[in-house]
Design a protein around this motif. Sequence first.
Motif, mmCIF file in Angstrom:
data_model
loop_
_atom_site.group_PDB
_atom_site.id
_atom_site.type_symbol
_atom_site.label_atom_id
_atom_site.label_comp_id
_atom_site.label_asym_id
_atom_site.label_seq_id
_atom_site.Cartn_x
_atom_site.Cartn_y
_atom_site.Cartn_z
ATOM 1 N N UNK A 38 -25.711 -36.391 18.432
ATOM 2 C CA UNK A 38 -26.698 -36.949 19.354
ATOM 3 C C UNK A 38 -26.710 -38.474 19.320
ATOM 4 N N UNK A 39 -26.322 -39.048 18.183
ATOM 5 C CA UNK A 39 -26.243 -40.503 18.109
ATOM 6 C C UNK A 39 -25.215 -41.046 19.085
ATOM 7 N N UNK A 40 -24.235 -40.226 19.422
ATOM 8 C CA UNK A 40 -23.199 -40.618 20.383
ATOM 9 C C UNK A 40 -23.497 -40.124 21.790
ATOM 10 N N UNK A 41 -24.019 -38.897 21.902
ATOM 11 C CA UNK A 41 -24.124 -38.247 23.213
ATOM 12 C C UNK A 41 -25.555 -38.005 23.675
ATOM 13 N N UNK A 42 -26.543 -38.358 22.862
ATOM 14 C CA UNK A 42 -27.928 -38.152 23.261
ATOM 15 C C UNK A 42 -28.306 -36.686 23.317
ATOM 16 N N UNK A 43 -29.173 -36.326 24.270
ATOM 17 C CA UNK A 43 -29.704 -34.972 24.358
ATOM 18 C C UNK A 43 -28.636 -33.919 24.627
ATOM 19 N N UNK A 44 -27.462 -34.332 25.105
ATOM 20 C CA UNK A 44 -26.390 -33.365 25.364
ATOM 21 C C UNK A 44 -26.028 -32.582 24.116
ATOM 22 N N UNK A 45 -26.170 -33.204 22.949
ATOM 23 C CA UNK A 45 -25.828 -32.526 21.703
ATOM 24 C C UNK A 45 -26.730 -31.337 21.430
ATOM 25 N N UNK A 46 -27.941 -31.328 22.043
ATOM 26 C CA UNK A 46 -28.910 -30.249 21.811
ATOM 27 C C UNK A 46 -28.842 -29.166 22.887
ATOM 28 N N UNK A 47 -27.846 -29.218 23.728
ATOM 29 C CA UNK A 47 -27.691 -28.231 24.778
ATOM 30 C C UNK A 47 -27.431 -26.837 24.203
ATOM 31 N N UNK A 48 -28.126 -25.829 24.753
ATOM 32 C CA UNK A 48 -27.818 -24.439 24.414
ATOM 33 C C UNK A 48 -26.602 -24.053 25.239
ATOM 34 N N UNK A 49 -25.444 -23.958 24.602
ATOM 35 C CA UNK A 49 -24.169 -24.008 25.313
ATOM 36 C C UNK A 49 -23.573 -22.661 25.677
ATOM 37 N N UNK A 75 -20.452 -27.636 26.716
ATOM 38 C CA UNK A 75 -20.136 -26.428 27.471
ATOM 39 C C UNK A 75 -19.303 -26.727 28.723
ATOM 40 N N UNK A 76 -18.840 -27.974 28.865
ATOM 41 C CA UNK A 76 -18.174 -28.324 30.126
ATOM 42 C C UNK A 76 -16.859 -27.593 30.306
ATOM 43 N N UNK A 77 -16.255 -27.141 29.215
ATOM 44 C CA UNK A 77 -14.992 -26.433 29.325
ATOM 45 C C UNK A 77 -15.137 -24.942 29.481
ATOM 46 N N UNK A 78 -16.368 -24.428 29.494
ATOM 47 C CA UNK A 78 -16.569 -22.981 29.591
ATOM 48 C C UNK A 78 -17.528 -22.620 30.721
ATOM 49 N N UNK A 79 -17.592 -23.487 31.708
ATOM 50 C CA UNK A 79 -18.385 -23.177 32.888
ATOM 51 C C UNK A 79 -19.687 -23.933 33.009
ATOM 52 N N UNK A 80 -20.003 -24.784 32.035
ATOM 53 C CA UNK A 80 -21.215 -25.580 32.100
ATOM 54 C C UNK A 80 -20.951 -26.977 32.611
ATOM 55 N N UNK A 81 -21.939 -27.861 32.421
ATOM 56 C CA UNK A 81 -21.796 -29.224 32.924
ATOM 57 C C UNK A 81 -22.201 -30.276 31.894
ATOM 58 N N UNK A 82 -22.211 -29.886 30.618
ATOM 59 C CA UNK A 82 -22.614 -30.801 29.550
ATOM 60 C C UNK A 82 -21.415 -31.158 28.683
ATOM 61 N N UNK A 83 -21.212 -32.455 28.487
ATOM 62 C CA UNK A 83 -20.165 -32.938 27.593
ATOM 63 C C UNK A 83 -20.815 -33.506 26.337
ATOM 64 N N UNK A 84 -20.351 -33.054 25.190
ATOM 65 C CA UNK A 84 -20.859 -33.533 23.907
ATOM 66 C C UNK A 84 -19.749 -33.397 22.872
#
Length: 318
Positions: A238-249, A283-292
Amino acid sequence: MSDSSLREPAETAVRQCMGLEAGESCAVVTDDKRQAIGEALYEVAAGVTEDAALVRYPPGEQHGAEPPAPVAAAMAGADVVLAPTTKSLSHTRARTGANEAGARVATLPGITEEVFRTGLDADYQEIAAVCAEVHEAVAGADELRVTSPQGTDITVRPGDRQWREDTGVVHGAGEMSNLPAGEVFVSPETADGRVVVDGTMMPHGRLEAGETVAFTVEDGQVTSIEDEGLRDSVEAAAAEAGDAAYNFAEMGIGTNLAVTELVGSVLLDEKAAGTVHFAIGDDHGIGGDVEAPIHQDGVLTEPTVHVDGEQLELPSPR
């Protein structure tokens, strides 16, 4: 010369799973800690095609970290990519870029020689058939509720996201799988509830009997983590990616009938038939839209799954 005991699983990976043919190019991407497996795969690939390469780089710092640019270029330039690495390349731009360029890719994140021998000793056509059955049961569902004796109670809503099958049979251009394989999974639009992992979860590996790792999910975001090790790893991302790190992926259902016990490797354990796993982060590589720069999976060994109110009969190991 690689370890001879790695030859047979390498043959399964290259020939049955990837279907490599003469005239195709193959890039085996590995790192300093997985070199023996990389060399075994390379030797088999080089026996099939003259256009084979072994690319090695220092291990990444965490799962989902991008490899060096020359490695990404090698992946994008090949017809077939096999990636036995210490840290996962599954959820990286390098992997998605290779698929978009037409490569068929198998990642083997965190693979060990023991897991390589065990997990590739399987009939992947049978695994594909089990995947198809599970996929038919969950595709199009509005919601899935997962509970467990350990205290899991979470409702997952896929929304418009598509369930995917990880069969291990990767014969079409642009396709991707983990090896060892065997799961049906989705990156859901949202979820709410509590997950209590009792099987395998990084950074711990296989949990001891009675030990659990729990986290709470609200509106698709992890809002609390009841474990210092997992919390520290997510906070670092999260220090690098913010809230994206907490995404339920991710939610995944294991379909590999040959995996009869958990060994502490997420790569293998999340495929065990009868288990369910959830992931935090990318999850961006498995059908989502979050990069972390993180994707942490946790395996539940005694899940009950209801699909739109109807209990799903989970696959059983042999």
